[in-house]
Design an enzyme around this catalytic site. Structure first.
Site, mmCIF file in Angstrom:
data_model
loop_
_atom_site.group_PDB
_atom_site.id
_atom_site.type_symbol
_atom_site.label_atom_id
_atom_site.label_comp_id
_atom_site.label_asym_id
_atom_site.label_seq_id
_atom_site.Cartn_x
_atom_site.Cartn_y
_atom_site.Cartn_z
ATOM 1 N N HIS A 29 0.818 -1.219 0.000
ATOM 2 C CA HIS A 29 0.000 0.000 0.000
ATOM 3 C C HIS A 29 0.845 1.259 0.000
ATOM 4 O O HIS A 29 1.793 1.400 0.750
ATOM 5 C CB HIS A 29 -1.081 -0.011 1.086
ATOM 6 C CG HIS A 29 -0.604 0.037 2.504
ATOM 7 N ND1 HIS A 29 -0.349 1.216 3.160
ATOM 8 C CD2 HIS A 29 -0.376 -0.944 3.410
ATOM 9 C CE1 HIS A 29 0.016 0.956 4.408
ATOM 10 N NE2 HIS A 29 0.023 -0.346 4.585
ATOM 11 N N ASP A 32 5.803 1.042 7.037
ATOM 12 C CA ASP A 32 4.383 0.794 6.766
ATOM 13 C C ASP A 32 3.864 1.871 5.841
ATOM 14 O O ASP A 32 3.418 2.908 6.299
ATOM 15 C CB ASP A 32 3.618 0.754 8.095
ATOM 16 C CG ASP A 32 2.187 0.313 7.929
ATOM 17 O OD1 ASP A 32 1.822 -0.153 6.843
ATOM 18 O OD2 ASP A 32 1.425 0.443 8.895
ATOM 19 N N GLU A 72 -5.102 1.879 2.389
ATOM 20 C CA GLU A 72 -5.179 0.715 3.280
ATOM 21 C C GLU A 72 -5.396 1.144 4.722
ATOM 22 O O GLU A 72 -6.098 0.491 5.475
ATOM 23 C CB GLU A 72 -3.887 -0.117 3.180
ATOM 24 C CG GLU A 72 -3.947 -1.447 3.922
ATOM 25 C CD GLU A 72 -3.559 -1.370 5.399
ATOM 26 O OE1 GLU A 72 -3.861 -2.321 6.122
ATOM 27 O OE2 GLU A 72 -2.972 -0.355 5.833
ATOM 28 N N GLU A 73 -4.775 2.253 5.108
ATOM 29 C CA GLU A 73 -4.748 2.614 6.531
ATOM 30 C C GLU A 73 -6.086 3.080 7.092
ATOM 31 O O GLU A 73 -6.384 2.822 8.244
ATOM 32 C CB GLU A 73 -3.694 3.702 6.784
ATOM 33 C CG GLU A 73 -2.256 3.249 6.528
ATOM 34 C CD GLU A 73 -1.775 2.203 7.519
ATOM 35 O OE1 GLU A 73 -2.568 1.751 8.349
ATOM 36 O OE2 GLU A 73 -0.589 1.831 7.430
ATOM 37 N N ASP A 118 3.237 -6.196 3.561
ATOM 38 C CA ASP A 118 2.793 -5.139 4.470
ATOM 39 C C ASP A 118 3.127 -5.521 5.910
ATOM 40 O O ASP A 118 2.281 -5.430 6.799
ATOM 41 C CB ASP A 118 1.286 -4.896 4.297
ATOM 42 C CG ASP A 118 0.802 -3.705 5.105
ATOM 43 O OD1 ASP A 118 1.640 -2.880 5.523
ATOM 44 O OD2 ASP A 118 -0.418 -3.601 5.334
ATOM 45 N N HIS A 165 2.795 2.914 12.974
ATOM 46 C CA HIS A 165 1.802 4.005 13.077
ATOM 47 C C HIS A 165 2.245 5.133 14.009
ATOM 48 O O HIS A 165 1.396 5.847 14.550
ATOM 49 C CB HIS A 165 0.435 3.470 13.545
ATOM 50 C CG HIS A 165 -0.217 2.533 12.571
ATOM 51 N ND1 HIS A 165 -1.476 2.018 12.764
ATOM 52 C CD2 HIS A 165 0.201 2.029 11.380
ATOM 53 C CE1 HIS A 165 -1.796 1.233 11.738
ATOM 54 N NE2 HIS A 165 -0.783 1.225 10.895
HETATM 55 ZN ZN LIG Z 1 0.409 -1.299 6.382
#
Ligand SMILES: [Zn+2]
Length: 455
Positions: free
Chosen positions: A257, A269, A303-304, A331, A401
């Site tokens: 992603h 990520d 995606e997030e 991922d 994140h």
């Molecule tokens: Zn991810």
């Protein structure tokens, strides 16, 4: 001697093995591209200028690599963070403390002052009933250095809505993290049709402090979140293809992603996944002969905080999902690869294994296991086999994140090994005469680790 004989009998020609493996390990292209993506474009939250720039960047790279490339439009949620701050208020005998916090994605903003009540599950929140009215719910849990993200992600996904349902004024969630240097870890929270309240993740240190202070007496907090949801934005999945020489309508899909959270450049990520899959495509495109089937790389958007790209792909390509012979999604960061996992009907890993002989130098072999990804999850409903390179996940949730998900955390050697593993696996799936046996169709959420489970 025996190894030489084995290699001579292996279905993948030594030349192809050398080009894919050697190219990924020696060229350094994936690492250089990740540096370029993270340093020159940076964070890529859906709807942001960074996301738009990343789409153009990836399209240009695919073309430069000799792939047939195009965009597939998707509408994405456009959430912006704004300014945010918070504090534990002083009271007689206890000083005030600032809170390291970050609003949960897709959530609402606002200013909240209230007494704190601790809860650890959706059931506990619901059981509070009237006691929660006007209070700030502190959602605590026991995710620790050994992990447990999957056990607690529901608290982030559904906790804030559950808190709003019982009349709470706001939510502070202990970050879902394996370690912390006082960094809050964001992530999406689900917003249905019901009421919403401001909700933020706080660092695990702040969470521990609130928990301790609650043993001494009442705790009152104040926080302000400037986040808000704007109208949906236009964006796109970026698609690059190496067309198959014999069966171009049969597709091996490689996904990652392109979007990231806004707090950092998202090197792990999922910038790492993006450059690994691009590298697999680049190396396969450079082979003297294209593989039997089409290798299609899809860099998904959103995606997030919504998975619009994954859902849009599955809907837009519904008619050809029966021709998707495998889907792969990178991922899970870029730590040392440990194995190739195959989720197919029984016999899948055994069928693939001879084709993965070039990866024995990296200590990798195929086994039947659970793999997938949030973006390719919907393809499971069409019985598409999933294949994945699993990695050492020990430190993935240290920075996940958070503002610490930056390029310097990437180990170039491990990144290169991952790229090699994806390239050889993708080639094998596109070249082996018989595709993998298809598994029974299944619900998408099973392979969507970033999304709260539907219940
Ligand atoms: Zn991810």
């Amino acid at each position: 001697m025996i190894l030489a004989l084995l290699l001579a009998l292996a279905p993948v020609s030594p030349d192809v093995g050398r080009r894919l493996l050697g190219g990924a390990l020696a060229d350094g292209v994936a690492y250089a591209r990740l540096e370029e993506l993270t340093d020159t474009i940076g964070p890529r939250l859906s709807g942001s200028p960074g996301a738009a720039a990343a789409v153009e960047w990836a399209l240009a790279k695919f073309k430069q690599d000799g792939l047939a490339a195009h965009l597939e439009a998707v509408k994405v949620p456009h959430w912006v963070r704004g300014e945010e701050r918070g504090e534990i208020l002083p009271r007689p005998g206890v000083v005030g403390h600032p809170l390291a916090l970050a609003a949960l994605g897709n959530g609402v903003g606002g200013e909240v002052t209230g007494d704190v009540i601790e809860a650890r599950s959706i059931q506990e929140i619901a059981a509070l009933g009237e006691k929660a009215r006007g209070k700030v719910l502190f959602l605590n849990h026991t995710m620790g250095t050994k992990g447990g993200y999957g056990d607690w992600v529901e608290l982030r996904g559904r906790g804030p809505a559950a808190a709003a349902n019982v009349g709470a004024a706001g939510v502070l969630l202990r970050s879902l993290a394996t370690t912390s240097l006082r960094s809050p870890h964001t992530g999406v929270t689900l917003t249905g049709d019901g009421p919403l309240v401001p909700a933020a993740a706080i660092s695990t240190e702040d969470a521990a402090q609130i928990h301790r202070l609650l043993q001494r007496g009442p705790v009152r907090v104040h926080f302000t979140l400037g986040c808000r949801m704007l109208p949906d934005a236009d964006s796109a999945n970026v698609v690059g293809e190496v067309r198959g020489r014999e069966k171009p309508d049969e597709i091996v899909l490689l996904g990652a992603h392109l979007d990231s959270w806004d707090l950092a450049d998202g090197a792990n990520d999922d910038g790492a996944g993006v450059v690994m899959m691009m590298e697999a495509g680049r190396l396969i495109a450079q082979l003297p002969q294209a593989p039997r089937r089409t290798v299609r790389i899809v860099l998904f958007m959103n995606e997030e905080n919504g998975s619009a790209g994954g859902k849009g792909y599955a809907a837009g390509h519904a008619a050809e999902l029966g021709k998707h012979v495998a889907a792969l999604e990178a991922d899970a960061g870029a730590a040392r690869p440990t194995a190739i996992q195959v989720h197919a009907a029984p016999g899948g890993a055994a069928l693939l294994q001879p084709w993965l002989l070039p990866l024995e130098t990296l200590g990798l072999s195929a086994s039947d296991g659970d793999t997938g990804g949030a973006d390719i999850g919907p393809l499971g409903l069409a019985g598409v086999p999933f294949v994945g390179v699993s990695v050492d996940g020990t430190h993935y949730f240290d920075i996940h994140h958070s503002a610490a998900d930056t390029f310097d955390k990437i180990d170039p050697e491990a990144l290169a090994k991952n790229a090699a593993a994806w390239a050889v696996t993708a080639y094998a799936l596109a070249e082996m005469p018989q595709p993998l046996p298809r598994p029974a169709p299944e619900e998408p959420h099973r392979h969507a680790p970033d999304l709260p489970k539907a219940k």
